[in-house]
Motif scaffolding. Structure first.
Motif, PDB file in Angstrom:
ATOM      1  N   PHE A 147       0.769  -1.302  -0.027  1.00 23.65           N
ATOM      2  CA  PHE A 147      -0.014   0.096  -0.101  1.00 23.65           C
ATOM      3  C   PHE A 147       0.725   1.174   0.034  1.00 23.65           C
ATOM      4  O   PHE A 147       0.207   2.478  -0.041  1.00 23.65           O
ATOM      5  N   ARG A 193     -12.005  -1.251   3.350  1.00 23.08           N
ATOM      6  CA  ARG A 193     -12.405  -2.026   2.391  1.00 23.08           C
ATOM      7  C   ARG A 193     -11.520  -3.369   2.228  1.00 23.08           C
ATOM      8  O   ARG A 193     -11.745  -4.497   2.076  1.00 23.08           O
ATOM      9  N   LEU A 194     -10.186  -3.095   2.421  1.00 23.62           N
ATOM     10  CA  LEU A 194      -8.986  -4.332   2.585  1.00 23.62           C
ATOM     11  C   LEU A 194      -9.468  -5.206   3.654  1.00 23.62           C
ATOM     12  O   LEU A 194      -9.359  -6.404   3.375  1.00 23.62           O
ATOM     13  N   ALA A 197     -12.109  -7.334   2.248  1.00 18.88           N
ATOM     14  CA  ALA A 197     -11.460  -8.392   1.454  1.00 18.88           C
ATOM     15  C   ALA A 197     -10.930  -9.388   1.870  1.00 18.88           C
ATOM     16  O   ALA A 197     -10.730 -10.656   1.861  1.00 18.88           O
ATOM     17  N   ALA A 200     -13.222 -12.063   3.624  1.00 22.63           N
ATOM     18  CA  ALA A 200     -13.715 -12.652   2.665  1.00 22.63           C
ATOM     19  C   ALA A 200     -12.889 -13.721   1.942  1.00 22.63           C
ATOM     20  O   ALA A 200     -13.478 -14.875   1.539  1.00 22.63           O
ATOM     21  N   CYS A 202     -10.873 -15.451   3.941  1.00 24.47           N
ATOM     22  CA  CYS A 202     -10.348 -16.416   4.878  1.00 24.47           C
ATOM     23  C   CYS A 202      -9.170 -16.141   5.528  1.00 24.47           C
ATOM     24  O   CYS A 202      -8.487 -17.134   5.776  1.00 24.47           O
TER      25      CYS A 202
ATOM     26  N   ARG B  50     -22.886  -9.524   1.425  1.00 24.10           N
ATOM     27  CA  ARG B  50     -22.103  -9.536   2.403  1.00 24.10           C
ATOM     28  C   ARG B  50     -22.341 -10.666   3.600  1.00 24.10           C
ATOM     29  O   ARG B  50     -21.619 -11.138   4.281  1.00 24.10           O
ATOM     30  N   ASN B  53     -21.583 -14.688   2.762  1.00 24.44           N
ATOM     31  CA  ASN B  53     -20.533 -15.616   3.249  1.00 24.44           C
ATOM     32  C   ASN B  53     -20.115 -15.181   4.364  1.00 24.44           C
ATOM     33  O   ASN B  53     -19.059 -15.341   4.852  1.00 24.44           O
ATOM     34  N   LEU B  55     -19.875 -12.352   6.330  1.00 21.95           N
ATOM     35  CA  LEU B  55     -18.892 -11.121   6.475  1.00 21.95           C
ATOM     36  C   LEU B  55     -19.719 -10.248   7.519  1.00 21.95           C
ATOM     37  O   LEU B  55     -19.242  -9.319   8.229  1.00 21.95           O
ATOM     38  N   PRO B  74     -18.293 -19.592   9.152  1.00 23.41           N
ATOM     39  CA  PRO B  74     -17.728 -18.717   8.024  1.00 23.41           C
ATOM     40  C   PRO B  74     -16.621 -19.324   7.110  1.00 23.41           C
ATOM     41  O   PRO B  74     -16.805 -19.020   5.769  1.00 23.41           O
ATOM     42  N   VAL B  75     -15.874 -20.295   7.393  1.00 21.48           N
ATOM     43  CA  VAL B  75     -14.763 -20.874   6.490  1.00 21.48           C
ATOM     44  C   VAL B  75     -15.702 -21.634   5.433  1.00 21.48           C
ATOM     45  O   VAL B  75     -15.193 -21.375   4.168  1.00 21.48           O
ATOM     46  N   ALA B  76     -16.676 -22.137   5.699  1.00 16.20           N
ATOM     47  CA  ALA B  76     -17.297 -23.103   4.832  1.00 16.20           C
ATOM     48  C   ALA B  76     -18.043 -22.181   3.730  1.00 16.20           C
ATOM     49  O   ALA B  76     -18.184 -22.235   2.629  1.00 16.20           O
ATOM     50  N   ARG B  78     -17.300 -19.169   3.129  1.00 14.02           N
ATOM     51  CA  ARG B  78     -16.247 -18.177   2.430  1.00 14.02           C
ATOM     52  C   ARG B  78     -15.675 -19.006   1.268  1.00 14.02           C
ATOM     53  O   ARG B  78     -15.185 -18.341   0.470  1.00 14.02           O
ATOM     54  N   THR B  79     -15.467 -20.459   1.522  1.00 14.96           N
ATOM     55  CA  THR B  79     -14.912 -21.114   0.424  1.00 14.96           C
ATOM     56  C   THR B  79     -16.043 -21.279  -0.651  1.00 14.96           C
ATOM     57  O   THR B  79     -15.782 -21.771  -1.904  1.00 14.96           O
ATOM     58  N   MET B  83     -15.936 -13.797  -3.332  1.00 18.72           N
ATOM     59  CA  MET B  83     -16.513 -12.250  -3.549  1.00 18.72           C
ATOM     60  C   MET B  83     -15.268 -11.401  -4.241  1.00 18.72           C
ATOM     61  O   MET B  83     -14.204 -11.525  -3.827  1.00 18.72           O
ATOM     62  N   PHE B  85     -15.046  -7.369  -4.593  1.00 15.98           N
ATOM     63  CA  PHE B  85     -15.668  -6.293  -4.181  1.00 15.98           C
ATOM     64  C   PHE B  85     -15.607  -5.050  -5.041  1.00 15.98           C
ATOM     65  O   PHE B  85     -14.651  -5.210  -5.894  1.00 15.98           O
ATOM     66  N   GLU B  87     -13.595  -1.458  -6.212  1.00 16.52           N
ATOM     67  CA  GLU B  87     -12.545  -0.932  -5.934  1.00 16.52           C
ATOM     68  C   GLU B  87     -11.253  -1.883  -5.574  1.00 16.52           C
ATOM     69  O   GLU B  87     -10.755  -2.192  -4.623  1.00 16.52           O
ATOM     70  N   GLN B  91      -8.136  -4.208  -2.672  1.00 15.54           N
ATOM     71  CA  GLN B  91      -8.413  -5.559  -1.911  1.00 15.54           C
ATOM     72  C   GLN B  91      -7.182  -6.537  -2.024  1.00 15.54           C
ATOM     73  O   GLN B  91      -6.974  -7.639  -1.826  1.00 15.54           O
ATOM     74  N   PRO B 157     -14.845 -21.662  -5.460  1.00 15.84           N
ATOM     75  CA  PRO B 157     -16.128 -21.364  -4.849  1.00 15.84           C
ATOM     76  C   PRO B 157     -17.296 -22.066  -5.771  1.00 15.84           C
ATOM     77  O   PRO B 157     -16.996 -22.360  -7.050  1.00 15.84           O
ATOM     78  N   ASP B 158     -18.425 -22.508  -5.298  1.00 17.77           N
ATOM     79  CA  ASP B 158     -19.770 -23.039  -6.131  1.00 17.77           C
ATOM     80  C   ASP B 158     -20.330 -21.425  -6.637  1.00 17.77           C
ATOM     81  O   ASP B 158     -21.017 -21.567  -7.615  1.00 17.77           O
TER      82      ASP B 158
ATOM     83  N   MET C   1     -17.157 -29.048  -1.539  1.00 16.19           N
ATOM     84  CA  MET C   1     -15.679 -28.551  -1.674  1.00 16.19           C
ATOM     85  C   MET C   1     -14.815 -29.727  -1.017  1.00 16.19           C
ATOM     86  O   MET C   1     -15.175 -30.335   0.023  1.00 16.19           O
ATOM     87  N   THR C   5     -12.496 -27.553   6.158  1.00 15.10           N
ATOM     88  CA  THR C   5     -12.655 -26.195   6.635  1.00 15.10           C
ATOM     89  C   THR C   5     -12.366 -26.110   8.235  1.00 15.10           C
ATOM     90  O   THR C   5     -12.150 -25.250   8.961  1.00 15.10           O
ATOM     91  N   LEU C  10      -9.740 -18.860  11.675  1.00 10.45           N
ATOM     92  CA  LEU C  10      -9.996 -17.496  11.142  1.00 10.45           C
ATOM     93  C   LEU C  10      -9.519 -16.542  12.171  1.00 10.45           C
ATOM     94  O   LEU C  10      -9.583 -16.472  13.219  1.00 10.45           O
ATOM     95  N   ASP C  13     -12.652 -10.472  13.222  1.00 13.19           N
ATOM     96  CA  ASP C  13     -12.877  -9.190  12.325  1.00 13.19           C
ATOM     97  C   ASP C  13     -12.061  -8.048  13.012  1.00 13.19           C
ATOM     98  O   ASP C  13     -11.466  -7.312  12.458  1.00 13.19           O
TER      99      ASP C  13
END
Lengths: 234, 243, 194
Positions: A147, A193-194, A197, A200, A202, B50, B53, B55, B74-76, B78-79, B83, B85, B87, B91, B157-158, C1, C5, C10, C13
């Motif tokens: 960045f 945003r990062l 991402a 998402a 994992c 969002r 998966n 988020l 969430p792991v299942a 998100r795989t 996604m 996004f 911008e 990412q 991903p599916d 899959m 998993t 993880l 957040d």
């Protein structure tokens, strides 16, 4: 400007951990042997390090030219006295040697900077610092590399916009505040945003480490590092 | 299979541009479906996806991904749901194309061989094959968008969710991305494309869902969509074709 | 899959958000190295915004993540990101005349953060009183020079007076300008704290 460039020099082929060990041992040895003879030997080692990265000493010196006034100032402070004899060359010897030592350490480190991609550095961090702390530092270092160019462009754009409206006529304090606030706002917007991402995809504590592996070329370099470390203690 | 069941999401007053509430939405999205999710700005599109998966966590209702609640595993989720996004520039985590696509598989703790295989396959799918060592800064806008897609694809991903993928792309870049999406769909990947602009998409999509103020107001086949959509501020082909 | 998993642990957040903000603040501080302004008090030494980054790290990220952000800044610079003054990088900088300053940044940011936010949870920077803000930054500046001057003295083998003059006094007025700028940023209401 000095930075990583892909290539196939001997230094490129070294493991990042080897290169870090050489730098650290070199610095320790340089502090232990700051006499003329020690520095002469270390100059030879520096030349070897630069050659292995195909870096010219002149270009390295140019890249770190901003250091020169700071180093020169230290020497001048000692050289010039506030009374007779006004000039005291003997007192300036120590700072002069110390300044030269600084340049040698900087030059050896320049070899690392030129030949090591962010990805390998990140892997070395996570190898050296296991666990969650290493994971955070490794990932964070990678993000700083990624960045930095974007934020530099943000700041340049903010300054241009400011100058276009004659913002450069304002006092420095105000200009720092406006550029700082706008830069921080952009950085945090990018960060939000990062983070989404990263989640998402994992972002996990126990991911696969990037590949780094000692090879045959590392052996002589590691021996050099060990040798430097030994000279520092005897 | 994605099963959205009476999903409600509220925001605590801090509404950013894309962050609008979702109010009691129910939808079922079968595997392999090409769905366009449209609606004006602030209609809740980005918030809804969002949840797919994990988020975001629902305030009420739930989202089941292949039968398991997204918020619980969430792991299942998100795989299963990749996604990309808005911008894309913000990412990417690595300096190089290959390093970035590897990020997801690395997080899953896969072997280096498996990671290499997934990176190559994902880049191949978006037409960036052989570009592993390119620096991301050198990519064009269209290439960056496709790289973001590759980053999601590397999770195998599916379903693939794309949030406003065409924003800021010129017409050749739009076409390049669209061609790749068609191929992915033909290979069985479900697509959910979030947009407020239906140009290019109506001929390929199998289903059009339109949100307004956080609720589903249109859910239909593309052929029937055009007449209903304009009243909700969605750009429809052939009526207005330029910006 | 095909992926198992269950074994993927993880990162939460909150931690992701803080890590990313810390990394971007470190990068912003590196970007500040490219931005210099005329020094109102000493035209020979232009003001760069870098120390402003230390202040902002403590103010906006608090003691733990602010200190972490500065550790990232130093580590990334050592590992080759051109974030140090003059857009330079490398381990050599830690052993150069400004090495003490670099080493001080994590401690200074952590101290500023602790004085502003305390040790449990973050306060909204806008709600912090002006004297507290200024006192915290002043304390941080003391830490920066507390590292910077002795290290300069030790590395360059000068006498202490030369070190104080050469490494310290020449720069202190510019720090006052940066503190004023940091106050301006906090009061500008343009930056969302959370």
């Amino acid at each position: 400007m000095l930075g990583y460039e892909p290539g196939d020099t001997p230094a490129h082929r070294l493991d990042p951990r080897t290169k870090l060990a050489v730098q650290l041992c070199f610095a320790v040895a340089a502090f232990a042997h700051t006499g003329p003879r020690g520095l002469l030997v270390l100059t030879g080692v520096t030349a070897l390090a630069l050659a292995s990265a195909r870096l010219s000493p002149v270009s390295v010196l140019w890249d770190y030219r901003f250091l020169l006034p700071l180093l020169a100032a230290a020497v001048l402070f000692e050289l010039v006295t506030l009374g007779p004899p006004w000039v005291d060359p003997a007192a300036a010897v120590d700072p002069l040697l110390a300044s030269y030592r600084t340049l040698l350490i900087v030059a050896v480190a320049a070899g690392y900077v030129r030949t090591t991609p962010a990805r390998e550095s990140r892997a070395a961090v996570q190898w050296a610092i296991p666990g969650k702390a290493g994971r955070l530092l490794g990932a964070g270092v990678g993000l700083v590399f990624r960045f930095l160019p974007l934020l530099r462009r943000d700041l340049a754009a903010i300054r241009d916009a400011e100058t276009a409206r004659l913002g450069d006529q304002r006092p420095t304090r105000e200009r720092l505040a406006t550029v700082g606030a706008a830069g921080l706002r952009r950085a945090f917007a990018r960060a939000d945003r990062l983070s989404t991402a990263l989640s998402a995809r994992c972002f996990s504590w126990n991911g696969t480490l990037p590949r780094i592996r000692f090879g045959v070329v590392d052996a002589p370099a590691l021996m050099l590092a060990a040798g430097l470390a030994v000279t520092a203690v005897v | 299979m994605l099963d959205i069941d009476s999903l409600t999401h509220r925001y605590g007053g801090e509404d950013d541009d894309g962050d609008a509430a979702v109010d009691d939405v129910s939808l079922t999205i079968p595997d392999g479906q090409f769905l366009v999710l449209c609606g004006p700005n602030g209609s809740g599109k980005s918030t809804l996806v969002r949840h797919l998966n994990g988020l975001l966590e629902p305030d009420a209702g739930r989202v089941l991904v292949n039968g398991t609640a997204a918020a619980e595993d969430p792991v299942a989720a998100r795989t299963a749901v990749g996604m990309a996004f808005q911008e894309p520039r913000d990412q990417f985590v690595a300096a190089t194309v290959g390093g970035d696509v590897a990020f997801g598989p690395e997080n899953l703790g896969l072997s280096h061989d498996e990671i290499d295989r997934r990176v190559a396959r994902a880049l191949d799918a978006v037409g960036l094959n052989g570009r592993e060592t390119d620096r991301i800064e050198t990519l064009s806008g269209g290439e960056r968008e496709r790289l973001a897609v590759a980053g999601a694809l590397a999770m195998e991903p599916d379903h693939l969710v794309l949030d406003e993928p065409f924003t800021g792309l010129d017409s050749p870049a739009r076409k390049g991305l669209l061609d790749r999406l068609r191929d992915l769909h033909a290979d069985g990947t479900g697509l959910i494309v979030v947009t407020h602009d239906l140009r290019d998409l109506l001929s390929d999509a199998e289903r059009v869902v339109c949100l307004a103020d956080g609720a589903v107001v249109v859910d239909t086949e593309p052929a029937d969509a055009a007449a209903e959509l304009e009243q909700y501020g969605v750009r429809v082909p052939d009526r207005r074709t330029t910006d | 899959m095909s992926t198992a998993t269950d074994s993927v642990d993880l990162v939460g957040d909150d931690v992701v958000g803080n890590l990313v903000r810390a990394a971007l603040l470190a990068a912003l501080m590196g970007a500040f190295a490219f931005v210099s302004f005329p020094n109102p008090l000493n035209p020979a030494v232009p003001v760069t915004a870098q120390v402003l980054g230390v202040f902002l790290a403590g103010i906006y990220l608090g003691p733990a993540w602010g200190g972490f952000a500065m550790a990232l800044y130093v580590l990334a610079g050592v590992l080759g990101a051109p974030v140090f003054s003059g857009a330079s990088a490398g381990l050599g900088q830690l052993f150069g005349p400004t090495g003490g300053y670099l080493l001080s940044y994590p401690f200074a940011a952590a101290l500023i953060g602790a004085l502003i936010h305390g040790t449990d949870g973050l306060a909204d920077p806008e709600s912090v009183s002006l004297p507290r803000l200024v006192a915290a930054m002043a304390a941080g500046t003391v830490v920066i020079y507390g590292f910077g001057i002795p290290v300069y003295w030790y590395y360059l083998d000068t006498n202490l007076v030369a070190a104080v003059v050469g490494a310290g006094l020449a720069f202190v007025p510019a720090e006052l300008v940066k503190m004023a700028a940091a106050v301006g940023i906090v009061r500008s209401e343009e930056v969302q704290a959370t």
